[in-house]
Design an enzyme around this catalytic site. Structure first.
Site, PDB file in Angstrom:
ATOM      1  N   GLY A  40     -28.538 -42.822 -24.159  1.00 20.99           N
ATOM      2  CA  GLY A  40     -28.350 -41.586 -24.716  1.00 20.99           C
ATOM      3  C   GLY A  40     -28.782 -41.795 -26.328  1.00 20.99           C
ATOM      4  N   CYS A  43     -28.488 -39.589 -30.606  1.00 20.03           N
ATOM      5  CA  CYS A  43     -28.634 -38.147 -30.085  1.00 20.03           C
ATOM      6  C   CYS A  43     -27.274 -37.647 -29.383  1.00 20.03           C
ATOM      7  CB  CYS A  43     -29.685 -37.598 -29.428  1.00 20.03           C
ATOM      8  SG  CYS A  43     -29.997 -36.087 -28.793  1.00 20.03           S
ATOM      9  N   ALA A 183     -30.203 -31.197 -42.881  1.00 24.29           N
ATOM     10  CA  ALA A 183     -29.764 -30.631 -41.535  1.00 24.29           C
ATOM     11  C   ALA A 183     -28.227 -31.449 -41.374  1.00 24.29           C
ATOM     12  CB  ALA A 183     -30.439 -30.855 -40.367  1.00 24.29           C
ATOM     13  N   GLU A 187     -24.647 -29.435 -41.830  1.00 23.15           N
ATOM     14  CA  GLU A 187     -23.958 -29.173 -40.734  1.00 23.15           C
ATOM     15  C   GLU A 187     -22.340 -29.800 -40.984  1.00 23.15           C
ATOM     16  OE1 GLU A 187     -25.767 -30.552 -37.047  1.00 23.15           O
ATOM     17  OE2 GLU A 187     -27.267 -29.366 -37.180  1.00 23.15           O
ATOM     18  N   GLY A 270     -30.344 -39.231 -45.457  1.00 16.54           N
ATOM     19  CA  GLY A 270     -31.454 -39.832 -45.017  1.00 16.54           C
ATOM     20  C   GLY A 270     -31.417 -40.865 -43.945  1.00 16.54           C
ATOM     21  N   ALA A 318     -34.708 -35.055 -32.110  1.00 16.93           N
ATOM     22  CA  ALA A 318     -34.720 -35.637 -30.819  1.00 16.93           C
ATOM     23  C   ALA A 318     -35.719 -34.996 -29.913  1.00 16.93           C
ATOM     24  CB  ALA A 318     -33.398 -35.307 -29.961  1.00 16.93           C
ATOM     25  N   HIS A 443     -34.039  -4.738 -24.617  1.00 17.01           N
ATOM     26  CA  HIS A 443     -32.892  -4.137 -25.588  1.00 17.01           C
ATOM     27  C   HIS A 443     -31.494  -3.961 -25.143  1.00 17.01           C
ATOM     28  CE1 HIS A 443     -31.433  -1.598 -28.758  1.00 17.01           C
ATOM     29  NE2 HIS A 443     -31.008  -0.612 -27.828  1.00 17.01           N
TER      30      HIS A 443
HETATM   31  C1  LIG Z   1     -25.430 -36.508 -37.141  1.00 15.03           C
HETATM   32  C2  LIG Z   1     -26.661 -36.351 -36.843  1.00 15.03           C
HETATM   33  C3  LIG Z   1     -26.961 -34.840 -36.104  1.00 15.03           C
HETATM   34  C4  LIG Z   1     -28.210 -34.778 -35.413  1.00 15.03           C
HETATM   35  N1  LIG Z   1     -28.348 -33.643 -35.012  1.00 15.03           N
HETATM   36  C5  LIG Z   1     -29.797 -33.429 -34.363  1.00 15.03           C
HETATM   37  C6  LIG Z   1     -29.863 -32.102 -33.714  1.00 15.03           C
HETATM   38  O1  LIG Z   1     -29.251 -31.142 -33.802  1.00 15.03           O
HETATM   39  N2  LIG Z   1     -31.345 -31.843 -33.170  1.00 15.03           N
HETATM   40  C7  LIG Z   1     -32.238 -32.882 -33.236  1.00 15.03           C
HETATM   41  O2  LIG Z   1     -33.129 -32.695 -32.787  1.00 15.03           O
HETATM   42  N3  LIG Z   1     -31.957 -34.165 -33.857  1.00 15.03           N
HETATM   43  C8  LIG Z   1     -30.779 -34.378 -34.380  1.00 15.03           C
HETATM   44  N4  LIG Z   1     -30.319 -35.515 -34.759  1.00 15.03           N
HETATM   45  C9  LIG Z   1     -31.526 -36.714 -34.816  1.00 15.03           C
HETATM   46  C10 LIG Z   1     -31.636 -37.370 -33.340  1.00 15.03           C
HETATM   47  O3  LIG Z   1     -30.262 -37.830 -33.052  1.00 15.03           O
HETATM   48  C11 LIG Z   1     -32.631 -38.384 -33.275  1.00 15.03           C
HETATM   49  O4  LIG Z   1     -33.811 -37.624 -34.013  1.00 15.03           O
HETATM   50  C12 LIG Z   1     -32.902 -38.707 -32.003  1.00 15.03           C
HETATM   51  O5  LIG Z   1     -31.599 -39.363 -31.737  1.00 15.03           O
HETATM   52  C13 LIG Z   1     -34.066 -39.995 -32.189  1.00 15.03           C
HETATM   53  O6  LIG Z   1     -34.291 -40.277 -30.935  1.00 15.03           O
HETATM   54  P1  LIG Z   1     -34.803 -41.908 -30.700  1.00 15.03           P
HETATM   55  O7  LIG Z   1     -35.112 -41.959 -29.101  1.00 15.03           O
HETATM   56  O8  LIG Z   1     -36.049 -42.117 -31.367  1.00 15.03           O
HETATM   57  O9  LIG Z   1     -33.816 -42.869 -31.308  1.00 15.03           O
HETATM   58  P2  LIG Z   1     -32.178 -43.124 -31.073  1.00 15.03           P
HETATM   59  O10 LIG Z   1     -31.392 -41.931 -30.420  1.00 15.03           O
HETATM   60  O11 LIG Z   1     -31.786 -43.485 -32.014  1.00 15.03           O
HETATM   61  O12 LIG Z   1     -32.198 -44.203 -29.918  1.00 15.03           O
HETATM   62  C14 LIG Z   1     -32.504 -45.676 -30.145  1.00 15.03           C
HETATM   63  C15 LIG Z   1     -31.740 -46.435 -29.229  1.00 15.03           C
HETATM   64  O13 LIG Z   1     -32.260 -47.774 -29.325  1.00 15.03           O
HETATM   65  C16 LIG Z   1     -31.175 -48.755 -29.239  1.00 15.03           C
HETATM   66  N5  LIG Z   1     -31.780 -49.964 -29.826  1.00 15.03           N
HETATM   67  C17 LIG Z   1     -32.221 -50.033 -31.221  1.00 15.03           C
HETATM   68  N6  LIG Z   1     -32.645 -51.510 -31.508  1.00 15.03           N
HETATM   69  C18 LIG Z   1     -32.468 -51.860 -30.110  1.00 15.03           C
HETATM   70  C19 LIG Z   1     -33.045 -53.204 -29.693  1.00 15.03           C
HETATM   71  N7  LIG Z   1     -33.597 -54.091 -30.349  1.00 15.03           N
HETATM   72  N8  LIG Z   1     -32.613 -53.538 -28.264  1.00 15.03           N
HETATM   73  C20 LIG Z   1     -32.163 -52.535 -27.508  1.00 15.03           C
HETATM   74  N9  LIG Z   1     -31.994 -51.480 -28.025  1.00 15.03           N
HETATM   75  C21 LIG Z   1     -32.039 -50.937 -29.159  1.00 15.03           C
HETATM   76  C22 LIG Z   1     -30.258 -47.909 -30.094  1.00 15.03           C
HETATM   77  O14 LIG Z   1     -28.949 -48.745 -29.806  1.00 15.03           O
HETATM   78  C23 LIG Z   1     -30.234 -46.667 -29.770  1.00 15.03           C
HETATM   79  O15 LIG Z   1     -29.381 -46.360 -28.642  1.00 15.03           O
HETATM   80  C24 LIG Z   1     -29.138 -35.747 -35.454  1.00 15.03           C
HETATM   81  C25 LIG Z   1     -29.210 -37.069 -35.972  1.00 15.03           C
HETATM   82  C26 LIG Z   1     -27.702 -37.057 -36.303  1.00 15.03           C
HETATM   83  C27 LIG Z   1     -27.445 -38.828 -36.927  1.00 15.03           C
END
Ligand SMILES: Cc1cc2nc3c(=O)[nH]c(=O)nc-3n(C[C@H](O)[C@H](O)[C@H](O)COP(=O)(O)OP(=O)(O)OC[C@H]3O[C@@H](n4cnc5c(N)ncnc54)[C@H](O)[C@@H]3O)c2cc1C
Length: 464
Positions: A40, A43, A183, A187, A270, A318, A443
């Protein structure tokens, strides 16, 4: 042990990686997904979902405080921060567990461990039991991102928090400084301010929520201030002096540096991509400021290697990650794949009031050379908003004056994070102002304001 062979190996099980893996498996590919920490990703475990669970508690608390307005009585109001956090962690756990079930159902092989690219379609995974070798013609990097740590403003888990600490606070802040009004910062500011923390937000740019339309930022700022938040724009935190029970922040504003004392600081300045330790350098993968450089199909330039989601750059959302995951899986499976258009990705911020937008701001539309028509509709003109007790908000639409193309939509107010999808669909279907004006909106709904905002752009608004 002989290497296990797959059609597609996905590294990272966040909303980019797990969605790519499931879509690949649906299309008949033999898929492995490698994850080092939690199914997961950020996110479900430390981002979108647990923050929304916290914010829901704050929203209910805020409504309880307003009980009198609704003819209700709620006395001796209070909260238990540990229970609020426990609920949020429970929601995250439930959803993260759900990914395991989806993987099983779709026959995606899950490998828990840290992956490194070994070249020529090989991936090495360090697991609890040793190193596993995998091979595949196609590898999808979906390793995500983590909080940016600025020198001097780094999180320490005690008085200066990153988002992870803010999601499981060691104490309830009384006097809180939030650095950064994107954001994530806003939040958390909204959550802690609603629960009673005296909250200051410092933003280096000229307005809060700086990527939003200027009018929406200004509206949101006023609402935050009404709720007691202190907002410092064009200001910069230069230094944090930390001690056991407080932090003294040196804040530069208007050329002067002043010291302010807080008991807690959230640093939300960031994120940086997880590009280290993957073996990218030896493969010649281009990395620009911690993000893997890709083309519109998420190809890295190295044969069979793709990068999606946060590790591949902005917008760090996400739904962008998931959409890229689907596109890449379809490309690998030989299907016709559609690149994701950045301007069609909506951004939502779940503060109070909520903020949501898609497409160009009025300023950006003008900069791009469009002659624009702008519509506005305030929540105070909408029956449902008044009935809900949510009469503060604004919906703004930006059209190309010549073609009638919907260039952008910008909203602030209750439930706008749900409403925005109406405009997203409209944009995807390349709707014109005429189509939107001819659409019948039910409405009484908040969505009627979306209609009225369009009508206003063309001088046909009814209820103002
Ligand atoms: C506090 C917060 C609130 C947020 N709220 C929102 C929101 O409301 N709406 C929204 O759209 N976005 C939100 N985001 C952003 C959102 O979480 C990310 O854009 C999203 O998770 C990106 O997805 P991803 O699959 O690219 O990476 P990630 O979710 O970061 O997943 C990457 C995964 O890769 C794994 N990984 C990394 N390197 C390795 C490796 N070498 N080998 C094996 N596994 C590895 C990590 O453990 C991780 O589980 C929020 C972020 C934060 C921090």
């Amino acid at each position: 042990m002989a290497a296990q062979t797959f059609d597609m190996i996905v590294i990272g099980a966040g909303p980019g990686g797990y969605v790519a893996a499931i879509r690949g498996a649906q299309l008949g590919l033999k898929v492995a997904c490698v994850e080092r920490e939690h199914l997961g990703g950020i996110c479900l475990n430390w981002g979108c979902i647990p923050t929304k669970a916290l914010l829901r508690s704050a929203e209910v608390f805020h409504l309880m405080e307003r009980a009198g307005e609704f003819g209700l009585k709620a006395e001796n109001l209070g909260y238990d921060i540990d229970a609020v956090v426990k609920r949020s962690r429970g929601v995250a756990k439930q959803l993260s567990g759900g990914i395991g079930h989806l993987f099983k159902k779709n026959k995606v092989t899950t490998i828990m461990g840290e992956a490194t690219l070994a070249g020529n379609g090989k991936v090495s995974v360090k697991t609890d039991k040793g190193t596993e070798e995998l091979t595949a013609k196609n590898i999808v990097l979906a390793t995500g991102a983590r909080a940016r740590q600025l020198p001097g403003l780094e999180g320490d888990g005690k008085r200066v928090w990153t988002y992870k600490d803010a999601l499981q606070p060691p104490h309830m802040p009384k006097k809180l400084l939030v650095i950064g009004s994107g954001a994530i910062g806003i939040e958390f500011a909204s959550f802690y301010n609603t629960l009673g923390a005296e909250t200051t937000v410092v933003e280096v740019l000229d307005r809060v929520l700086p990527v939003e339309d200027a009018e929406i930022s200004a509206f949101a700022k006023k609402s935050f201030q009404k709720q007691g938040m202190k907002i410092l724009e064009k200001s910069m935190v230069k230094q944090l002096d930390r001690s056991a029970d407080k932090v003294v922040a040196h804040i530069e504003s208007g050329g002067k540096v002043e010291k302010h004392t807080f008991d807690t600081v959230i640093s939300a300045v960031g994120i940086v991509g997880n590009v280290e330790g993957l073996g990218l350098e030896s493969l010649g993968v281009k990395v620009d400021r911690t993000h893997v450089v890709t083309d519109e199909f998420c190809r890295t330039g190295v044969d069979g290697l793709y990068a999606i989601g946060d590790v591949a750059g902005a917008p760090w959302l996400a739904h962008k990650a998931s959409h890229e995951g689907v596109m890449v899986a379809e490309l690998i499976a030989g299907k016709h794949a559609h690149p994701v258009k950045p301007e069609s990705i909506a951004g939502c911020t779940y503060c109070n009031p909520q903020v949501a937008s898609v497409g160009l701001t009025e300023a950006k539309a003008k900069e791009a050379g469009h002659d624009v028509k702008v519509g506005r509709f305030p929540f105070i003109g909408n029956g449902k908003a008044i009935a809900l007790g949510e009469a503060q908000g604004l919906i703004k639409t930006v059209f190309d004056a010549k073609t009638g193309e919907l260039l952008g939509a910008h909203m602030v107010g209750a439930e706008v994070t749900e409403l925005i999808q109406g405009y997203v669909i409209g944009q995807k279907l390349e709707t014109t102002e005429q189509d939107l004006m001819e659409t019948v909106f039910p409405h009484p709904t908040l969505s009627e304001m979306m209609h009225e905002s369009v009508l206003d752009a063309f001088d046909r608004v009814i209820h103002i």
